[in-house]
Write an enzyme that holds these catalytic residues in place. Structure first.
Site, PDB file in Angstrom:
ATOM      1  N   GLU A  98       0.837  -1.195   0.000  1.00 56.16           N
ATOM      2  CA  GLU A  98       0.000   0.000   0.000  1.00 56.16           C
ATOM      3  C   GLU A  98       0.873   1.247   0.000  1.00 56.16           C
ATOM      4  OE1 GLU A  98      -4.026  -1.491   2.139  1.00 56.16           O
ATOM      5  OE2 GLU A  98      -2.397  -0.961   3.464  1.00 56.16           O
ATOM      6  N   CYS A 342      -1.352   6.088  10.048  1.00 55.20           N
ATOM      7  CA  CYS A 342      -0.138   5.411  10.482  1.00 55.20           C
ATOM      8  C   CYS A 342      -0.482   4.063  11.086  1.00 55.20           C
ATOM      9  CB  CYS A 342       0.549   6.211  11.579  1.00 55.20           C
ATOM     10  SG  CYS A 342       1.273   7.713  11.013  1.00 55.20           S
TER      11      CYS A 342
HETATM   12  N1  SAH Z   1       8.656   0.849  10.711  1.00 56.27           N
HETATM   13  C1  SAH Z   1       8.837   2.251  10.824  1.00 56.27           C
HETATM   14  C2  SAH Z   1       8.018   3.033   9.821  1.00 56.27           C
HETATM   15  C3  SAH Z   1       6.615   2.571   9.542  1.00 56.27           C
HETATM   16  S1  SAH Z   1       5.446   2.763  10.842  1.00 56.27           S
HETATM   17  C4  SAH Z   1       8.546   2.715  12.240  1.00 56.27           C
HETATM   18  O1  SAH Z   1       8.023   1.922  13.026  1.00 56.27           O
HETATM   19  O2  SAH Z   1       8.900   3.831  12.558  1.00 56.27           O
HETATM   20  C5  SAH Z   1       5.189   4.537  10.841  1.00 56.27           C
HETATM   21  C6  SAH Z   1       4.738   5.100  12.181  1.00 56.27           C
HETATM   22  O3  SAH Z   1       3.389   4.689  12.481  1.00 56.27           O
HETATM   23  C7  SAH Z   1       5.582   4.630  13.369  1.00 56.27           C
HETATM   24  O4  SAH Z   1       5.917   5.736  14.180  1.00 56.27           O
HETATM   25  C8  SAH Z   1       4.639   3.689  14.068  1.00 56.27           C
HETATM   26  O5  SAH Z   1       4.973   3.540  15.426  1.00 56.27           O
HETATM   27  C9  SAH Z   1       3.314   4.339  13.850  1.00 56.27           C
HETATM   28  N2  SAH Z   1       2.173   3.463  14.089  1.00 56.27           N
HETATM   29  C10 SAH Z   1       2.106   2.133  13.898  1.00 56.27           C
HETATM   30  N3  SAH Z   1       0.867   1.676  14.195  1.00 56.27           N
HETATM   31  C11 SAH Z   1       0.138   2.743  14.572  1.00 56.27           C
HETATM   32  C12 SAH Z   1      -1.222   2.916  14.979  1.00 56.27           C
HETATM   33  N4  SAH Z   1      -2.067   1.885  15.025  1.00 56.27           N
HETATM   34  N5  SAH Z   1      -1.636   4.159  15.295  1.00 56.27           N
HETATM   35  C13 SAH Z   1      -0.784   5.215  15.217  1.00 56.27           C
HETATM   36  N6  SAH Z   1       0.490   5.114  14.831  1.00 56.27           N
HETATM   37  C14 SAH Z   1       0.957   3.894  14.517  1.00 56.27           C
END
Ligand code: SAH
Ligand code: SF4
Length: 352
Positions: A98, A342
């Site tokens: 995605e 996110c």
């Molecule tokens: N793997 C990397 C980048 C992808 S995730 C990382 O973890 O940084 C991108 C961001 O979305 C990260 O900061 C992650 O913690 C956040 N994230 C993941 N699941 C989420 C959710 N359910 N709600 C809000 N943020 C979330």
């Protein structure tokens, strides 16, 4: 056009120098390589046939030995406010990823995937819950941005930012990610500005140190979510391998070497990590660092019961950080209704 054979070169996988070398081997000068590059990254052509003004013998050779690895769009969903659009893209091996386009005040941000799934297993993340399938090739990362650029009316003006915050952990796929960013920032192509590109990591310590040692010009975001080892490990499994002391050492090293601040991501989960106590712990952890904190109220995902922090608690959290001299932003929740926020990204239809 999907790639037909594994041995076919995907043009999106090549840097401009590599493309020039390939063409030089066939007896074509750098001038011709630049024309091909323009077709790929200025005109965003989908097939070699569309490179109409190339010398016919070059076009034939390209058609024989290479392909443009443009993924097939299998679904497009638009948020109710129309500002966030999510694309499901099918890769050559039929895996799906995605990619999200977020528009704001005439500017757009591409939220790009770096892996099919993710091996890190953060409990509140939909990608983490689907597990790891494979790394993306550089060309598959590049292709996502070209796909979005092609859809924009004025691509070079509009598509300004790239965040590697889609599916996957960028620093777990370091080489391919760095190669993709070199291609995307190439001045003769899409020419994305490095300072408008954010690499977001769960906190892979050797990767952060490598970014510093290699002097990479991109912005760095580190996903923290917990300010003590115990609390962080409950949400982010890799925190067991790299305890906070080691992670913070690597972050301080990054700031010292590159002279650039770090963005820390903190997903606010009600009753879990949105308390005043946690805010103080975070304040203490980061108070002597060049840092900015992005607070993201949890986006709901299936299989995890946590709830987003309330607006009031988010504001209180922010006020406590401010008392430690730490700037922070409460991230707008975008695209929630189409699961493009996110951590909500996962290929909904696999092997279509
Ligand atoms: N793997 C990397 C980048 C992808 S995730 C990382 O973890 O940084 C991108 C961001 O979305 C990260 O900061 C992650 O913690 C956040 N994230 C993941 N699941 C989420 C959710 N359910 N709600 C809000 N943020 C979330
Ligand atoms: Fe992977 Fe990032 Fe999701 Fe964690 S938050 S599982 S590192 S994509």
């Amino acid at each position: 056009m999907p790639l037909e054979a594994e041995s076919t070169v995907n043009l999106y996988d090549l840097t401009r120098e590599e493309l020039a070398l390939l063409l030089a081997g066939w007896g074509f000068s750098e001038y011709h390589a630049l024309r091909v590059w323009h077709y790929l990254y200025r005109e965003h052509v989908r097939s070699i046939e569309d490179m109409t003004a190339l010398r016919p013998d070059l076009r034939l050779r390209l058609q024989r030995d290479t392909a443009i690895g443009a993924p097939q769009e299998t679904m497009e969903t638009s948020s109710s406010d129309g500002l966030t659009r999510k694309y499901l893209l099918r890769l050559a091996d039929r895996e799906q990823i995605e990619t999200v386009l977020m528009s704001f005040k005439g500017r757009a941000t591409a939220c790009v995937s770096t892996q099919v799934g993710c091996a890190m297993g953060c409990v509140f993340c939909a990608t983490g819950r689907m597990g790891f399938t494979r790394h993306l090739f550089a060309g598959e990362i590049v292709a996502q941005v070209v796909h979005l650029a092609r859809l924009q009316a004025e691509p070079d003006k509009d598509l300004r930012n790239i965040v590697l915050m889609g599916m996957g952990e960028p620093l777990h796929n370091y080489e391919a990610v760095m190669k993709a960013l070199a291609i995307l920032t190439d001045h003769h192509g899409l020419a994305m500005a490095p300072k408008h590109i954010t690499v977001s990591t769960v906190g892979i310590v050797p990767g952060i140190r490598r970014l510093a040692d290699e002097g990479r010009p991109y912005r760095l975001a580190v996903s923290l979510h917990g300010a003590t080892d115990e609390e962080r490990q409950a949400l982010v499994p890799p925190a067991r391998r790299w305890p906070l002391a080691e992670l913070m050492d690597a972050c301080r090293y990054y700031v010292a070497v590159l002279g650039r601040r770090i963005f820390f991501e903190w997903t606010l989960i009600a009753g879990e990590n949105d308390t005043a106590e946690q805010a103080h712990a975070l304040g203490r952890l980061l108070q002597d660092m060049e840092a900015h904190v992005n607070l993201i109220p949890l986006n709901p995902i299936g299989g995890y019961n946590g709830q987003p922090a309330s607006f009031r608690d988010a504001k209180q959290f922010q006020a406590i950080l401010a008392a430690y001299g730490l700037p922070s932003t409460v991230r707008q929740r975008r695209g929630i209704d189409i699961a493009a926020g996110c951590g909500q990204l996962k290929a909904e239809i696999r092997q279509v």
